[in-house]
Design a protein around this motif. Structure first.
Motif, PDB file in Angstrom:
ATOM      1  N   TRP A  53       0.834  -1.210   0.000  1.00  0.00           N
ATOM      2  CA  TRP A  53       0.000   0.000   0.000  1.00  0.00           C
ATOM      3  C   TRP A  53       0.867   1.257   0.000  1.00  0.00           C
ATOM      4  N   LYS A  54       1.938   1.252   0.771  1.00  0.00           N
ATOM      5  CA  LYS A  54       2.817   2.425   0.881  1.00  0.00           C
ATOM      6  C   LYS A  54       3.460   2.772  -0.459  1.00  0.00           C
ATOM      7  N   LYS A  55       3.613   1.767  -1.312  1.00  0.00           N
ATOM      8  CA  LYS A  55       4.308   1.976  -2.583  1.00  0.00           C
ATOM      9  C   LYS A  55       3.378   2.286  -3.744  1.00  0.00           C
ATOM     10  N   LEU A  56       2.065   2.234  -3.506  1.00  0.00           N
ATOM     11  CA  LEU A  56       1.115   2.512  -4.590  1.00  0.00           C
ATOM     12  C   LEU A  56       1.039   3.998  -4.889  1.00  0.00           C
ATOM     13  N   ASN A  57       0.787   4.303  -6.147  1.00  0.00           N
ATOM     14  CA  ASN A  57       0.527   5.684  -6.553  1.00  0.00           C
ATOM     15  C   ASN A  57      -0.903   6.038  -6.166  1.00  0.00           C
ATOM     16  N   LYS A  58      -1.051   6.847  -5.129  1.00  0.00           N
ATOM     17  CA  LYS A  58      -2.391   7.154  -4.591  1.00  0.00           C
ATOM     18  C   LYS A  58      -3.194   8.078  -5.516  1.00  0.00           C
ATOM     19  N   LYS A  59      -2.516   8.687  -6.502  1.00  0.00           N
ATOM     20  CA  LYS A  59      -3.201   9.609  -7.409  1.00  0.00           C
ATOM     21  C   LYS A  59      -3.688   8.917  -8.679  1.00  0.00           C
ATOM     22  N   ALA A  60      -3.388   7.632  -8.809  1.00  0.00           N
ATOM     23  CA  ALA A  60      -3.775   6.902 -10.018  1.00  0.00           C
ATOM     24  C   ALA A  60      -5.294   6.766 -10.117  1.00  0.00           C
ATOM     25  N   SER A  61      -5.777   6.564 -11.326  1.00  0.00           N
ATOM     26  CA  SER A  61      -7.221   6.445 -11.564  1.00  0.00           C
ATOM     27  C   SER A  61      -7.779   5.188 -10.911  1.00  0.00           C
ATOM     28  N   ALA A  62      -9.064   5.230 -10.625  1.00  0.00           N
ATOM     29  CA  ALA A  62      -9.750   4.082 -10.022  1.00  0.00           C
ATOM     30  C   ALA A  62     -10.027   3.014 -11.069  1.00  0.00           C
ATOM     31  N   GLY A  63     -10.191   1.771 -10.604  1.00  0.00           N
ATOM     32  CA  GLY A  63     -10.508   0.656 -11.493  1.00  0.00           C
ATOM     33  C   GLY A  63     -11.998   0.563 -11.755  1.00  0.00           C
ATOM     34  N   VAL A  64     -12.456  -0.623 -12.158  1.00  0.00           N
ATOM     35  CA  VAL A  64     -13.860  -0.788 -12.529  1.00  0.00           C
ATOM     36  C   VAL A  64     -14.808  -0.607 -11.348  1.00  0.00           C
ATOM     37  N   ASP A  65     -14.324  -0.829 -10.122  1.00  0.00           N
ATOM     38  CA  ASP A  65     -15.197  -0.659  -8.953  1.00  0.00           C
ATOM     39  C   ASP A  65     -15.321   0.797  -8.523  1.00  0.00           C
ATOM     40  N   LYS A  66     -14.571   1.686  -9.195  1.00  0.00           N
ATOM     41  CA  LYS A  66     -14.607   3.136  -8.969  1.00  0.00           C
ATOM     42  C   LYS A  66     -14.139   3.543  -7.572  1.00  0.00           C
ATOM     43  N   ILE A  67     -13.454   2.641  -6.871  1.00  0.00           N
ATOM     44  CA  ILE A  67     -12.934   2.960  -5.534  1.00  0.00           C
ATOM     45  C   ILE A  67     -11.557   3.606  -5.680  1.00  0.00           C
ATOM     46  N   THR A  68     -11.429   4.837  -5.223  1.00  0.00           N
ATOM     47  CA  THR A  68     -10.154   5.540  -5.297  1.00  0.00           C
ATOM     48  C   THR A  68      -9.277   5.156  -4.110  1.00  0.00           C
ATOM     49  N   ALA A  69      -8.006   5.508  -4.183  1.00  0.00           N
ATOM     50  CA  ALA A  69      -7.085   5.229  -3.081  1.00  0.00           C
ATOM     51  C   ALA A  69      -7.531   5.957  -1.809  1.00  0.00           C
ATOM     52  N   LYS A  70      -8.060   7.156  -1.977  1.00  0.00           N
ATOM     53  CA  LYS A  70      -8.517   7.936  -0.823  1.00  0.00           C
ATOM     54  C   LYS A  70      -9.675   7.230  -0.121  1.00  0.00           C
ATOM     55  N   GLU A  71     -10.594   6.677  -0.887  1.00  0.00           N
ATOM     56  CA  GLU A  71     -11.731   5.958  -0.310  1.00  0.00           C
ATOM     57  C   GLU A  71     -11.277   4.641   0.325  1.00  0.00           C
ATOM     58  N   PHE A  72     -10.351   3.960  -0.329  1.00  0.00           N
ATOM     59  CA  PHE A  72      -9.837   2.685   0.180  1.00  0.00           C
ATOM     60  C   PHE A  72      -9.136   2.895   1.523  1.00  0.00           C
ATOM     61  N   GLU A  73      -8.450   4.016   1.649  1.00  0.00           N
ATOM     62  CA  GLU A  73      -7.663   4.290   2.854  1.00  0.00           C
ATOM     63  C   GLU A  73      -8.539   4.566   4.078  1.00  0.00           C
ATOM     64  N   LEU A  74      -9.776   4.995   3.858  1.00  0.00           N
ATOM     65  CA  LEU A  74     -10.677   5.287   4.971  1.00  0.00           C
ATOM     66  C   LEU A  74     -10.915   4.048   5.836  1.00  0.00           C
ATOM     67  N   ASN A  75     -10.828   2.886   5.225  1.00  0.00           N
ATOM     68  CA  ASN A  75     -11.039   1.631   5.940  1.00  0.00           C
ATOM     69  C   ASN A  75      -9.883   0.669   5.638  1.00  0.00           C
ATOM     70  N   LEU A  76      -8.665   1.198   5.695  1.00  0.00           N
ATOM     71  CA  LEU A  76      -7.485   0.499   5.188  1.00  0.00           C
ATOM     72  C   LEU A  76      -7.247  -0.846   5.864  1.00  0.00           C
ATOM     73  N   LYS A  77      -7.202  -0.870   7.191  1.00  0.00           N
ATOM     74  CA  LYS A  77      -6.885  -2.114   7.908  1.00  0.00           C
ATOM     75  C   LYS A  77      -7.890  -3.219   7.602  1.00  0.00           C
ATOM     76  N   GLU A  78      -9.164  -2.857   7.613  1.00  0.00           N
ATOM     77  CA  GLU A  78     -10.204  -3.853   7.357  1.00  0.00           C
ATOM     78  C   GLU A  78     -10.144  -4.345   5.909  1.00  0.00           C
TER      79      GLU A  78
END
Length: 448
Positions: A53-78
């Protein structure tokens, strides 16, 4: 191609594997070039995915599920716990890859595949494992997508090799649609040379077979290829060409040449230099068949044998590699040198992209425009700012400023600036002038 028939005992206990981590894998890969690794799948745990996760480009576009890195991070551990659980229980399924088309120049586009965040995390972890193993196998002629090795390294090494050794001919080659035509079964066989872990191989197969959602919202199931843009794709591409091209050249082509021969490859871009024309011709004749065996095809209009000698500078021959034009020239001191300048196609494409950016950004506040402009210029100078290329840098800068001047004056019906006011404003905002900035210590990229 030679494939190891003997299956070596590659089991590594989980505790020991976790303690030594990638360092232990690297050491084993270096000590035993025929070792086949097992139990790698057990490395895909919460800690590994958190590091990914630390190495991912957080500004990259979302995939087919439309979940952005910012949204994914809100519930990162789970989220990471759920991915880890799905891997452990073998419930993990690769999601569709969203395809977008990016401009390539001359009206052409390049398909780019965008996986979901969850797929990116697992791909990053597996890619790091494969990189650790294959870094000990890759040859010195391979530069692309490797740790601490960038495009400048290959450009400088190629320059030095041509400058100080006896080469008179260069074969410049282009593989047509390389990422789209990688043969899946050949690729798996190549990976099996080092990996004896069915679970890891199963993951790679899932990503290779994952459906692609194209721009028309249709799902395509590719029989070949790996999506360009997928995190796992670069290492898979390097493994493929390591076997298809690098080893073949090193073990078969070079020993049969009468003179010196040299290969320089950056992912699927490569050039080959020869001392004698007959060696170049033999390689050129064999190359198409070699690639064809593995489902690849040369672009004939972009593959040529070029006379390239300091003793025939009057022929004014040149070739392009990684955005630079290489040709023989004479220095101010009268010495024969390899001159590198921005290739004309790349210069034209960069200016066209810059024009599009100016048109789309002209209504922003001036401070924002100039901040973005300096960022783009810095990236351009970092990449193309090699010694001897100042003239091309200055040409790009002057034409780019003319384009910017034109589009800023279209912000309204009334003309915003005259030329002297524009020049004063650019100086006020500290717009970067062309500068030679050679640097081989980082992976350099730019984009307009």
């Amino acid at each position: 191609m030679y494939f190891v028939k003997e299956t070596l005992a590659g089991h590594v206990g989980l505790d020991k594997l976790m303690q030594t981590s990638l360092r232990g894998i690297r050491q084993k890969a270096k000590q035993n070039r025929k070792h086949r690794f097992q139990n790698l799948y057990q490395l895909l745990n919460e800690n590994t995915l958190t590091e990914s996760w630390k190495k991912l480009n957080k500004k990259a576009s979302a995939g087919v599920d439309k979940i952005t890195a910012k949204e994914f991070e809100l519930n990162l551990k789970e989220n990471i716990k759920e991915i880890t659980s799905s891997l452990k229980d073998r419930r993990y399924r690769a999601k569709l890859v969203r395809r977008v088309n990016i401009p390539k120049g001359k009206g052409k586009t390049r398909p780019l595949g965008i996986p979901t965040i969850s797929d990116k995390l697992v791909q990053r972890a597996v890619a790091q494992i494969l990189e650790t193993i294959y870094e000990e196998d890759f040859l010195d002629c391979s530069y692309g997508y490797r740790p601490n090795i960038g495009a400048h390294h290959s450009i400088k090494d190629l320059t030095k090799e041509l400058q100080f050794n006896k080469y008179s001919y260069v074969v410049e080659a282009d593989i047509k649609g390389f990422f789209n035509n990688i043969d899946h079964e050949w690729l798996i066989r190549m990976i099996e040379e080092r990996v004896h872990d069915s679970a890891i191989l199963g993951l790679i197969r899932k990503w290779l077979k994952a459906g692609v959602l194209d721009v028309n919202q249709q799902v395509i199931h590719p029989a070949t290829g790996t999506p360009q843009g997928g995190i796992i794709s670069p290492i898979l591409a390097n493994i493929y060409l390591h076997f298809v091209l690098d080893l073949w050249f090193e073990k078969i082509v070079k020993p049969r040449c009468e003179g010196e021969a040299y290969l320089c490859r950056y992912c699927d871009d490569f050039v080959v230099a020869f001392r004698y024309k007959k060696d170049a011709e033999k390689f050129y004749a064999a190359l198409g068949n070699r690639l064809g065996k593995f489902g690849l095809e040369l672009s004939k209009e972009k593959t040529n044998i070029i006379s390239f000698s300091r003793f025939r500078k009057e022929e004014n021959t040149h070739f392009d590699f990684l955005g630079f034009e290489f040709r023989w020239d004479v220095s101010l001191k009268g010495k024969d040198i390899i001159k590198r300048s921005t290739s004309r196609n790349k210069l034209r494409t960069s200016l066209l992209n810059f024009k599009v950016w100016c048109r789309e950004s002209r209504d922003k506040r001036m401070r924002k425009i100039t901040e973005m402009l300096n960022k783009k210029l810095r990236g351009y100078y970092n990449y193309y700012g090699l010694i001897g290329n100042y003239k091309s840098l200055w040409k790009f800068y002057t034409v780019a400023m003319d384009i910017l001047y034109k589009w800023l004056n279209r912000r309204s019906q009334r003309k915003s600036f005259n030329r002297s006011e524009f020049t004063r404003l650019m100086k006020l905002y500290g717009i970067l002038k062309p500068k030679i900035l050679e640097s081989g210590n980082q992976q350099l990229e730019f984009q307009f």
